[in-house]
Design a protein around this motif. Structure first.
Motif: not given
Ligand code: NAP
Length: 278
Positions: A1-25
């Motif tokens: 059984m795979q435990l779907i780790d929302g905390k980890k995936i959410s952090k992954e997405i937030r980090d991707e967005l942080k990098a994107e916002v830096e570029l947009l700035k």
């Protein structure tokens, strides 16, 4: 059984967005989210604070409008009108629920669909159903990300959603359909719910009833996503699914806490960044 780790995936997405916002700035594009809260409901204050923290982490400016409980509907509508016209503001979010004297539907409809980062405006909902680009409702969009980033394919799968609310069940159905799932929505009038849920390869539960879904509702090897959020008799967080007995039958399952919950804010942040991508 795979435990779907929302905390980890959410952090992954937030980090991707942080990098994107830096570029947009660097390209001179800023992102600003206006958050309106009316009254001092404790749960709402916690949600608003979490949203402000997520904005700060990613590099999104947040402008908080904390209004008195006695604020009139007209005053809220006037503020929204002003924010709709303010070019510096990309997204507008009104924290729900609103006090009883304010019509929530009227407020949601007043937000410009171009700034509707919650995806609740009828125009956003319509765009979702006809497959046009627009803001996606955050919790269901987060569930799609949980599945995709856990390597679970939706294409051709039997997907059953229990619950038909405007914020979870209905937009969830549209998104699963977009991903080529075969979708069934069950609700309180569904006859023989177990027979329906046992057909599911992917079962999404948004009933709002503590540990309602037990092992006998679930097919062997199914993927189970639990949207529910409750406190059990020991004051511990739990979901709509009886996790311990259901988990052993599944191929993958989300825990509560740490499953769907953290994804909602991550997808709200994604919608805010989307306003600057355009
Ligand atoms: P809701 O508006 O109360 O809707 C519940 C749905 O479940 C309704 O469609 C209802 O059917 C259906 N239902 C109730 N009893 C049922 C039964 N015995 N059999 C079959 N269907 C039944 O709830 P919601 O806003 O979608 O939220 C659901 C849960 O998710 C809540 O626990 C909420 O706290 C949680 N939630 C979590 C997040 C997050 O970010 N993690 C976000 C949103 C919600 P009818 O339509 O026929 O009444």
């Amino acid at each position: 059984m795979q435990l779907i780790d929302g905390k980890k995936i959410s952090k992954e997405i937030r980090d991707e967005l942080k990098a994107e916002v830096e570029l947009l700035k660097k390209q001179g594009r800023q992102v600003c989210l206006a958050v309106i809260q009316v009254g001092k409901d404790t749960a709402s204050s916690v949600y608003v604070n979490n949203k402000k923290k997520a904005c700060a982490y990613i590099g999104i400016e947040s402008a908080a409008y904390e209004l008195e409980e006695s604020t009139t509907e007209g005053e809220v509508l006037q503020l929204i009108d002003r924010l709709n016209q303010d070019n510096h503001v990309n997204g507008i979010l009104v924290q729900l629920p609103l006090p009883g004297h304010i019509d929530e539907d009227k407020v949601i409809r007043a937000i410009s669909p171009e700034k509707d980062v919650d995806g609740f405006h009828p125009v956003s909902v319509g765009r979702l159903w006809i497959g046009e680009k627009g803001f996606l409702s955050c919790t269901p969009a987060g569930i799609i990300q949980l599945l995709k980033r856990s390597g679970i394919s939706i294409d051709g799968k039997e997907c059953v959603i229990v619950g038909r609310s405007n914020i979870v069940g209905k937009p969830m159905a549209a998104l699963l359909l977009r991903e080529n799932g075969t979708v069934t929505i069950a609700h309180s009038h569904t006859k023989d719910l177990k027979e329906v849920t046992k057909r599911a390869d992917i079962l999404i539960v948004a009933i709002g009833k503590k540990q309602f879904i037990t092992a006998d509702y679930v097919k062997d090897g199914a993927v189970v996503i639990d949207v529910g959020m409750h406190r059990d008799e020991n004051n511990k967080l739990c979901g709509d699914v009886a996790f311990d007995e259901v988990a052993e039958k599944t191929s993958a399952i989300t825990p509560v806490p740490g499953g769907v919950g953290p994804m909602t804010i991550a997808m709200l942040m994604n919608n805010c960044v989307e306003t600057a991508r355009k």
